[in-house]
Design an enzyme around this catalytic site. Structure first.
Site, PDB file in Angstrom:
ATOM      1  N   HIS A  58       1.386  -1.375   0.314  1.00 46.88           N
ATOM      2  CA  HIS A  58      -0.093   0.105   0.240  1.00 46.88           C
ATOM      3  C   HIS A  58       0.434   1.358  -0.184  1.00 46.88           C
ATOM      4  CE1 HIS A  58       0.509   0.137   3.970  1.00 46.88           C
ATOM      5  NE2 HIS A  58       0.262   0.720   4.193  1.00 46.88           N
ATOM      6  N   HIS A  60       1.722   4.064   2.296  1.00 44.52           N
ATOM      7  CA  HIS A  60       2.142   4.566   3.312  1.00 44.52           C
ATOM      8  C   HIS A  60       4.029   4.686   2.690  1.00 44.52           C
ATOM      9  CE1 HIS A  60      -1.499   3.924   5.709  1.00 44.52           C
ATOM     10  NE2 HIS A  60      -1.785   5.498   4.897  1.00 44.52           N
ATOM     11  N   ASP A  62       5.795   4.885   4.682  1.00 49.49           N
ATOM     12  CA  ASP A  62       7.074   3.749   6.105  1.00 49.49           C
ATOM     13  C   ASP A  62       6.852   2.316   4.665  1.00 49.49           C
ATOM     14  OD1 ASP A  62       4.048   3.471   6.329  1.00 49.49           O
ATOM     15  OD2 ASP A  62       4.477   2.474   8.019  1.00 49.49           O
ATOM     16  N   HIS A  63       6.110   2.689   3.690  1.00 50.04           N
ATOM     17  CA  HIS A  63       6.216   1.066   2.832  1.00 50.04           C
ATOM     18  C   HIS A  63       6.757   1.339   1.219  1.00 50.04           C
ATOM     19  CE1 HIS A  63       3.860  -1.009   5.878  1.00 50.04           C
ATOM     20  NE2 HIS A  63       3.227   0.272   6.098  1.00 50.04           N
ATOM     21  N   HIS A 116      -7.120  -0.215   5.694  1.00 50.98           N
ATOM     22  CA  HIS A 116      -6.347   0.162   6.351  1.00 50.98           C
ATOM     23  C   HIS A 116      -5.947   1.064   4.543  1.00 50.98           C
ATOM     24  CE1 HIS A 116      -2.495   1.577   8.281  1.00 50.98           C
ATOM     25  NE2 HIS A 116      -1.665   1.596   7.028  1.00 50.98           N
ATOM     26  N   ASP A 133       0.208  -3.581   6.373  1.00 51.16           N
ATOM     27  CA  ASP A 133      -0.684  -3.384   8.006  1.00 51.16           C
ATOM     28  C   ASP A 133      -1.560  -3.407   7.314  1.00 51.16           C
ATOM     29  OD1 ASP A 133       1.533  -1.537   8.025  1.00 51.16           O
ATOM     30  OD2 ASP A 133       0.821   0.162   7.596  1.00 51.16           O
ATOM     31  N   HIS A 171       5.157  -4.466  11.277  1.00 50.61           N
ATOM     32  CA  HIS A 171       5.461  -3.801  12.233  1.00 50.61           C
ATOM     33  C   HIS A 171       5.516  -4.326  13.202  1.00 50.61           C
ATOM     34  CE1 HIS A 171       4.480   0.830  10.629  1.00 50.61           C
ATOM     35  NE2 HIS A 171       3.649  -0.080  10.513  1.00 50.61           N
TER      36      HIS A 171
HETATM   37 FE    FE Z   1       3.353   0.943   8.218  1.00 51.56          FE
HETATM   38 ZN    ZN Z   2       0.281   1.695   5.924  1.00 57.22          ZN
END
Ligand code: FE
Ligand code: ZN
Length: 259
Positions: A58, A60, A62-63, A116, A133, A171
């Site tokens: 996805h 985001h 941090d990905h 999410h 996530d 995570h």
């Molecule tokens: Fe994340």
């Molecule tokens: Zn995420």
């Protein structure tokens, strides 16, 4: 089909609590959700591996944040969902598509798991699941772009995979998730056992991930929305009996947001 995958899966820790998952076989590697390039490049260099593919779940940061820098070093395919917010994808995939990582010897099936984010996907193959996530160990992600029925349905899709499926979420949230799960189901014996074994791992600074789908079905309240104890906990929050498992899920998720 072999019994277990013929490649290794290694966590590369990043940020505060992310795992960037590296798949490796021989001199070839692939990476799932590289939010940061630096730790991935350091790992590849140290292990003398060559990156051959990137998988994204996805949009985001941090990905996906590390993708541009990885592509400067390695010209590799980038697989990911149809989401206009990710501009580095070379191979867009949808529900049921197969992603073949020839050099790793792995094939994954794409599972759409909106909730999410609206375009979130997961990758499943040979009882290995990369779920970004969506499902976390003993918990689930927040719904930023989906409704509770949608997120509940996405989690149910993952819960339907073989119980010995190992899932690699993005995570390390497990101990906080377990604390919440205990509040929902104080009488769950499997959960009490999990709290001890996962705490022992964290004391040694070891990941609690991967976990198995079977263990989630026994301990994760978000996969247990048809269980009497979870329904009762949701009813206590709502002040009435939830109409269905999705409503139970909504009540429990709302509680977790404020826990
Ligand atoms: Fe994340
Ligand atoms: Zn995420």
């Amino acid at each position: 089909m072999p019994e277990a995958p013929d490649y290794q899966i290694v966590p590369v820790p990043a940020f505060k609590d992310n795992y960037l998952w590296v798949l490796r076989k021989g001199a070839a590697a692939a990476v799932v959700d590289p939010g940061d390039a630096a730790p991935v490049l350091a790992y590849l260099d140290r292990e003398q591996l060559r990156l051959t593919a990137i998988l994204l779940t996805h949009h985001h940061a941090d990905h996906i944040g590390g993708v541009p820098q990885l592509l400067k070093r390695f010209k590799v395919p980038v697989h990911g969902p149809r989401d206009e917010r990710i501009d580095c994808i070379t191979h867009h995939v949808v529900e049921g598509d197969r992603v073949e990582l020839a050099q790793i010897g792995a094939t994954f099936q794409v599972i759409e798991v909106p909730g999410h984010t609206r375009a979130h996907i997961a990758y499943y193959g040979e009882k290995v699941l990369f779920c970004g996530d969506t499902l976390f160990a003993c918990g689930c992600a927040r719904m930023f772009e989906g409704t509770p029925p949608q997120m509940h349905a996405s989690l149910q899709k993952l819960a339907a995979l073989p119980s010995d499926t190992r899932f690699y979420c993005a995570h390390e949230y497990t101990m906080a998730n377990i604390a919440f799960a205990k509040a929902v189901e104080p009488g769950n014996q499997a959960l009490a056992e999990r709290a001890l074994s996962d705490a022992a791992l964290r004391e040694k600074n070891l990941p609690t991930v991967p976990a198995t789908i079977g263990r989630e079905i026994a301990t994760n309240p978000f996969l247990r929305c048809a269980q009497p104890e979870v329904i009762a906990a949701a009813a206590a929050r709502l002040g009435r009996t939830p109409a269905n498992p999705a409503e139970t899920f909504a009540a429990i998720r709302d509680w977790k947001n404020n826990f």
